[in-house]
Design a protein around this motif. Structure first.
Motif, PDB file in Angstrom:
ATOM      1  N   ILE A 172      -8.220  12.808  -5.529  1.00 52.58           N
ATOM      2  CA  ILE A 172      -7.953  12.967  -6.960  1.00 52.58           C
ATOM      3  C   ILE A 172      -6.458  12.869  -7.205  1.00 52.58           C
ATOM      4  O   ILE A 172      -5.662  13.560  -6.571  1.00 52.58           O
ATOM      5  CB  ILE A 172      -8.487  14.318  -7.470  1.00 52.58           C
ATOM      6  N   ILE A 173      -6.064  12.010  -8.140  1.00 45.62           N
ATOM      7  CA  ILE A 173      -4.652  11.827  -8.463  1.00 45.62           C
ATOM      8  C   ILE A 173      -4.221  12.933  -9.423  1.00 45.62           C
ATOM      9  O   ILE A 173      -4.800  13.098 -10.502  1.00 45.62           O
ATOM     10  CB  ILE A 173      -4.409  10.451  -9.097  1.00 45.62           C
ATOM     11  N   ILE A 174      -3.179  13.693  -9.038  1.00 44.25           N
ATOM     12  CA  ILE A 174      -2.696  14.781  -9.881  1.00 44.25           C
ATOM     13  C   ILE A 174      -1.274  14.536 -10.375  1.00 44.25           C
ATOM     14  O   ILE A 174      -0.816  15.218 -11.285  1.00 44.25           O
ATOM     15  CB  ILE A 174      -2.764  16.136  -9.140  1.00 44.25           C
ATOM     16  N   GLU A 175      -0.562  13.565  -9.772  1.00 43.32           N
ATOM     17  CA  GLU A 175       0.743  13.146 -10.274  1.00 43.32           C
ATOM     18  C   GLU A 175       0.778  11.628 -10.314  1.00 43.32           C
ATOM     19  O   GLU A 175       0.304  10.969  -9.396  1.00 43.32           O
ATOM     20  CB  GLU A 175       1.874  13.676  -9.386  1.00 43.32           C
ATOM     21  N   GLY A 176       1.352  11.092 -11.399  1.00 45.63           N
ATOM     22  CA  GLY A 176       1.303   9.655 -11.615  1.00 45.63           C
ATOM     23  C   GLY A 176      -0.018   9.242 -12.237  1.00 45.63           C
ATOM     24  O   GLY A 176      -0.479   8.116 -12.068  1.00 45.63           O
ATOM     25  N   VAL A 177      -0.633  10.162 -12.976  1.00 43.15           N
ATOM     26  CA  VAL A 177      -1.962   9.894 -13.532  1.00 43.15           C
ATOM     27  C   VAL A 177      -1.925   8.786 -14.567  1.00 43.15           C
ATOM     28  O   VAL A 177      -2.802   7.920 -14.605  1.00 43.15           O
ATOM     29  CB  VAL A 177      -2.551  11.184 -14.150  1.00 43.15           C
ATOM     30  N   ASP A 178      -0.923   8.795 -15.418  1.00 41.44           N
ATOM     31  CA  ASP A 178      -0.867   7.773 -16.467  1.00 41.44           C
ATOM     32  C   ASP A 178      -0.631   6.387 -15.886  1.00 41.44           C
ATOM     33  O   ASP A 178      -1.168   5.389 -16.366  1.00 41.44           O
ATOM     34  CB  ASP A 178       0.213   8.121 -17.482  1.00 41.44           C
ATOM     35  N   THR A 179       0.182   6.310 -14.832  1.00 38.13           N
ATOM     36  CA  THR A 179       0.339   5.031 -14.134  1.00 38.13           C
ATOM     37  C   THR A 179      -0.990   4.595 -13.543  1.00 38.13           C
ATOM     38  O   THR A 179      -1.377   3.426 -13.614  1.00 38.13           O
ATOM     39  CB  THR A 179       1.380   5.169 -13.016  1.00 38.13           C
ATOM     40  N   ALA A 180      -1.706   5.538 -12.981  1.00 38.18           N
ATOM     41  CA  ALA A 180      -3.020   5.238 -12.424  1.00 38.18           C
ATOM     42  C   ALA A 180      -3.974   4.733 -13.490  1.00 38.18           C
ATOM     43  O   ALA A 180      -4.796   3.846 -13.252  1.00 38.18           O
ATOM     44  CB  ALA A 180      -3.596   6.496 -11.755  1.00 38.18           C
ATOM     45  N   TYR A 230       0.835  -1.204   0.000  1.00 34.31           N
ATOM     46  CA  TYR A 230       0.000   0.000   0.000  1.00 34.31           C
ATOM     47  C   TYR A 230       0.868   1.251   0.000  1.00 34.31           C
ATOM     48  O   TYR A 230       0.615   2.219  -0.723  1.00 34.31           O
ATOM     49  CB  TYR A 230      -0.924   0.003   1.210  1.00 34.31           C
ATOM     50  N   THR A 231       1.944   1.212   0.793  1.00 35.19           N
ATOM     51  CA  THR A 231       2.832   2.367   0.858  1.00 35.19           C
ATOM     52  C   THR A 231       3.515   2.607  -0.474  1.00 35.19           C
ATOM     53  O   THR A 231       3.623   3.747  -0.947  1.00 35.19           O
ATOM     54  CB  THR A 231       3.891   2.155   1.956  1.00 35.19           C
ATOM     55  N   ASP A 232       3.960   1.520  -1.105  1.00 35.57           N
ATOM     56  CA  ASP A 232       4.616   1.656  -2.407  1.00 35.57           C
ATOM     57  C   ASP A 232       3.673   2.246  -3.438  1.00 35.57           C
ATOM     58  O   ASP A 232       4.072   3.046  -4.288  1.00 35.57           O
ATOM     59  CB  ASP A 232       5.127   0.292  -2.892  1.00 35.57           C
ATOM     60  N   MET A 233       2.406   1.830  -3.351  1.00 32.43           N
ATOM     61  CA  MET A 233       1.447   2.292  -4.349  1.00 32.43           C
ATOM     62  C   MET A 233       1.100   3.762  -4.140  1.00 32.43           C
ATOM     63  O   MET A 233       1.044   4.557  -5.074  1.00 32.43           O
ATOM     64  CB  MET A 233       0.173   1.448  -4.310  1.00 32.43           C
ATOM     65  N   THR A 234       0.871   4.149  -2.875  1.00 31.55           N
ATOM     66  CA  THR A 234       0.463   5.523  -2.596  1.00 31.55           C
ATOM     67  C   THR A 234       1.598   6.505  -2.798  1.00 31.55           C
ATOM     68  O   THR A 234       1.364   7.664  -3.126  1.00 31.55           O
ATOM     69  CB  THR A 234      -0.070   5.639  -1.158  1.00 31.55           C
ATOM     70  N   GLU A 235       2.855   6.037  -2.621  1.00 28.83           N
ATOM     71  CA  GLU A 235       3.972   6.951  -2.764  1.00 28.83           C
ATOM     72  C   GLU A 235       4.205   7.353  -4.212  1.00 28.83           C
ATOM     73  O   GLU A 235       4.820   8.379  -4.488  1.00 28.83           O
ATOM     74  CB  GLU A 235       5.245   6.308  -2.197  1.00 28.83           C
ATOM     75  N   GLN A 236       3.710   6.553  -5.164  1.00 29.50           N
ATOM     76  CA  GLN A 236       3.925   6.908  -6.552  1.00 29.50           C
ATOM     77  C   GLN A 236       2.849   7.852  -7.075  1.00 29.50           C
ATOM     78  O   GLN A 236       2.889   8.264  -8.229  1.00 29.50           O
ATOM     79  CB  GLN A 236       3.959   5.650  -7.416  1.00 29.50           C
ATOM     80  N   TYR A 237       1.883   8.221  -6.222  1.00 26.13           N
ATOM     81  CA  TYR A 237       0.844   9.152  -6.598  1.00 26.13           C
ATOM     82  C   TYR A 237       0.873  10.379  -5.695  1.00 26.13           C
ATOM     83  O   TYR A 237       1.203  10.296  -4.512  1.00 26.13           O
ATOM     84  CB  TYR A 237      -0.549   8.521  -6.491  1.00 26.13           C
ATOM     85  N   LYS A 238       0.502  11.515  -6.271  1.00 27.88           N
ATOM     86  CA  LYS A 238       0.253  12.716  -5.485  1.00 27.88           C
ATOM     87  C   LYS A 238      -1.223  13.054  -5.661  1.00 27.88           C
ATOM     88  O   LYS A 238      -1.707  13.137  -6.803  1.00 27.88           O
ATOM     89  CB  LYS A 238       1.121  13.876  -5.960  1.00 27.88           C
ATOM     90  N   THR A 239      -1.928  13.194  -4.576  1.00 25.97           N
ATOM     91  CA  THR A 239      -3.373  13.396  -4.646  1.00 25.97           C
ATOM     92  C   THR A 239      -3.765  14.720  -4.010  1.00 25.97           C
ATOM     93  O   THR A 239      -3.016  15.317  -3.248  1.00 25.97           O
ATOM     94  CB  THR A 239      -4.134  12.261  -3.940  1.00 25.97           C
ATOM     95  N   THR A 240      -4.982  15.145  -4.336  1.00 28.60           N
ATOM     96  CA  THR A 240      -5.600  16.305  -3.692  1.00 28.60           C
ATOM     97  C   THR A 240      -7.047  15.952  -3.383  1.00 28.60           C
ATOM     98  O   THR A 240      -7.683  15.195  -4.132  1.00 28.60           O
ATOM     99  CB  THR A 240      -5.527  17.553  -4.589  1.00 28.60           C
ATOM    100  N   THR A 241      -7.541  16.454  -2.285  1.00 29.26           N
ATOM    101  CA  THR A 241      -8.899  16.132  -1.858  1.00 29.26           C
ATOM    102  C   THR A 241      -9.915  16.976  -2.624  1.00 29.26           C
ATOM    103  O   THR A 241      -9.752  18.189  -2.764  1.00 29.26           O
ATOM    104  CB  THR A 241      -9.063  16.377  -0.349  1.00 29.26           C
ATOM    105  N   ALA A 242     -10.957  16.323  -3.106  1.00 33.33           N
ATOM    106  CA  ALA A 242     -12.023  17.024  -3.825  1.00 33.33           C
ATOM    107  C   ALA A 242     -12.894  17.778  -2.821  1.00 33.33           C
ATOM    108  O   ALA A 242     -13.481  17.172  -1.926  1.00 33.33           O
ATOM    109  CB  ALA A 242     -12.869  16.029  -4.622  1.00 33.33           C
ATOM    110  N   VAL A 243     -12.951  19.081  -2.970  1.00 30.32           N
ATOM    111  CA  VAL A 243     -13.732  19.921  -2.053  1.00 30.32           C
ATOM    112  C   VAL A 243     -14.679  20.797  -2.864  1.00 30.32           C
ATOM    113  O   VAL A 243     -14.515  21.001  -4.068  1.00 30.32           O
ATOM    114  CB  VAL A 243     -12.821  20.804  -1.182  1.00 30.32           C
ATOM    115  N   ILE A 244     -15.680  21.323  -2.167  1.00 26.36           N
ATOM    116  CA  ILE A 244     -16.633  22.233  -2.797  1.00 26.36           C
ATOM    117  C   ILE A 244     -15.998  23.617  -2.902  1.00 26.36           C
ATOM    118  O   ILE A 244     -15.430  24.126  -1.942  1.00 26.36           O
ATOM    119  CB  ILE A 244     -17.947  22.298  -1.996  1.00 26.36           C
ATOM    120  N   ALA A 245     -16.087  24.195  -4.064  1.00 24.82           N
ATOM    121  CA  ALA A 245     -15.542  25.529  -4.288  1.00 24.82           C
ATOM    122  C   ALA A 245     -16.526  26.325  -5.139  1.00 24.82           C
ATOM    123  O   ALA A 245     -17.430  25.767  -5.777  1.00 24.82           O
ATOM    124  CB  ALA A 245     -14.176  25.455  -4.974  1.00 24.82           C
ATOM    125  N   SER A 246     -16.361  27.623  -5.120  1.00 26.89           N
ATOM    126  CA  SER A 246     -17.218  28.489  -5.926  1.00 26.89           C
ATOM    127  C   SER A 246     -16.338  29.380  -6.787  1.00 26.89           C
ATOM    128  O   SER A 246     -15.194  29.679  -6.436  1.00 26.89           O
ATOM    129  CB  SER A 246     -18.134  29.354  -5.043  1.00 26.89           C
TER     130      SER A 246
END
Length: 481
Positions: free
Chosen positions: A394-402, A27-43
């Motif tokens: 949301i994955i913002i880095e490592g998207v193609d691997t994802a 799990y650690t190996d998998m998550t370390e290859q991605y950079k994510t951001t949390t989806a939040v409500i915005a205006s």
């Protein structure tokens, strides 16, 4: 205990520990290859703030009188033709006596309502206490927003509930003694009260305001098109001084109709706003918003100053009490889930979306755009799990691997995918020949190698047995399921 049983238990615990460690490492190996951001409500909206000048259909009520004016209605109240808008008294003390009588009479009405037999018999402390808390919060909220338009009625409601509560918990048996005391005070004041010398009535129906500013004849609806930036600036600068110069014979003014305008100066050098745009207006004096339409927007000699005229058709008593006020204009007000643009991809069905990390899985979720900018888009709020939802990772880095983790058989691009070529038929029984790889598959394999160094070209052999694939696959080849 039998040594065999102990060994089995120790073996089981050791195996469980190894499995947990392996799962954690994976799990650690998998998550370390991605950079994510949390989806939040915005205006997202285009907003501009300015000092606005009200333009209304107004007329001044004039009448000669001797004495002091007393207004029986609040500013902004709707009046009918012929209704009383002011009384004339001989002195300020006469007005003060009448004000005190009205105040004591209101308290008597409040106490009578609190000790009404029908109310007292049905009211229970457990029911009244939450109402008191709710009303108190309502009063506190209005004060925090500086909205005191109906604070008196809110306060009276709170006092009534508190008086009922006092009786329901047996701290008070009734308020007859207090009512008698108040009546006695009113009788003493009535003996000293003097009647008004005269009364002044409204010549027409409309909203009554007890103040005038001298612009009633110049800032009119039919003259709004000729307003200049200098005129608007003069009105704003002279707001207070004009109020102090009210003529003695001016009783107040009458605002007719529901249509009005507001003028201001804004910077529209980027051409964000255009005549005909529908906007929302927020004011410093009220928490309510008003819908408006941009009637005109004209440039001046200063490229950062544009004369703005807005047309409105919603009138309230709060909007007739001022000539100048701070206004915020909002255009294109959207609210949704914020998705960074670098996370966007198209799946094999040409659907726009992004990849999200769902535990140890990677999923493709669609987006439903309601607003787009160069940096992000807003996806429509929904509970449909096929679309991006609040708090998704949301994955913002490592998207193609994802992409390949989620769907090994599709090619992921940052633009809409082109139609894939159909691979040529390959003879599965040719013993000495390597499997044929189509141009499209070759390109896909190249994209795959750019994402992960552990993945080499993938070859597809039709109708080949599992043992044949195992024997003929090149070293390092990985097939995604």
């Amino acid at each position: 205990m039998d040594n065999g049983v102990i060994m089995k238990v120790l073996f089981f615990l050791l195996a469980a520990l190894v499995l947990c460690s392996a799962a954690h490492t994976a799990y650690t190996d998998m998550t370390e290859q991605y950079k994510t951001t949390t989806a939040v409500i915005a205006s997202s909206a285009d907003k501009v703030s300015f000092r606005g000048v009200y333009i209304r259909d107004e007329s001044v009520i004039k009448k000669s009188y001797t004495g002091v004016l007393s207004y029986p209605i609040a500013d902004g109240s709707k009046v009918a033709n012929g209704s009383v808008v002011a009384y004339v008294y001989g002195s300020e003390s006469d007005i003060e006596i009448n004000r005190k009588i009205d105040e004591l009479s209101a308290e008597i009405d409040l106490l009578k309502a609190a000790q009404n037999p029908g109310t007292v018999l049905t009211a229970k402390p457990d029911f009244i206490a939450p109402l008191i808390s709710e009303k108190y919060q309502a009063v506190a909220t209005r004060l925090a927003k500086r909205d005191i338009s109906d604070i008196k009625s809110q306060r009276d409601d709170l006092l009534t509930l508190m008086s009922i509560y006092q009786i329901s918990v047996k701290q008070e048996s009734g308020y007859d003694d207090r009512i008698a005391q108040l009546n006695s005070q009113i009788d003493e004041l009535v003996k000293r009260r003097k009647n008004s010398k005269s009364e002044i009535v409204s010549p027409d129906a409309g909203y009554f305001v007890s103040t005038t500013d001298g612009y009633e004849g110049t800032l009119t609806m039919d003259k709004s098109g000729s307003l200049t930036a200098d005129t608007i600036k003069d009105v704003i600068a002279n707001e207070r001084s004009v109020r102090e110069n009210k003529s003695k014979n001016e009783i107040g003014k009458l605002v007719r109709g529901y249509n009005w305008k507001i003028a201001g100066i804004i910077d529209n050098s980027d051409s964000v706003y255009n005549p005909g745009d529908s906007v929302k207006l927020s004011f410093a004096s009220t928490p309510d918003t008003v819908n408006a339409v941009i009637e005109s927007l004209e440039p001046t000699d200063n490229p950062e100053e544009w004369v703005l005229i807005l047309r409105c058709e919603e009138m309230t008593f709060k909007l007739v009490q001022k000539r100048v006020e701070r206004v915020e204009m909002t255009l294109n007000d959207f609210e949704g889930i914020k998705v960074p643009r670098e996370a966007l991809r198209f799946n094999k069905n040409n659907e726009k979306g992004c990849y999200v990390l769902w535990g140890q899985r990677v999923l493709f979720k669609k987006v439903d755009p309601i607003f787009e900018s160069d940096e992000y888009l807003l996806s429509k709020l929904t509970s449909n799990e096929e679309y991006v939802c609040v708090y998704d990772d949301i994955i913002i880095e490592g998207v193609d691997t994802a992409a390949y983790m989620a769907n090994s058989d599709e090619v992921i691009e940052t633009t809409a995918p082109e139609e894939e070529e159909i691979p040529l038929y390959t003879d599965p029984v040719a013993p000495e020949t390597e499997p044929f790889v189509s141009e499209t598959e070759g390109e896909s394999a190249e994209e795959t190698s750019a994402v992960s160094t552990d993945i080499t070209e993938e070859t597809t052999v039709s109708e080949t047995s599992e043992s044949s694939v195992s024997e003929n696959s090149s070293e390092g080849e990985i097939h995604f399921e």
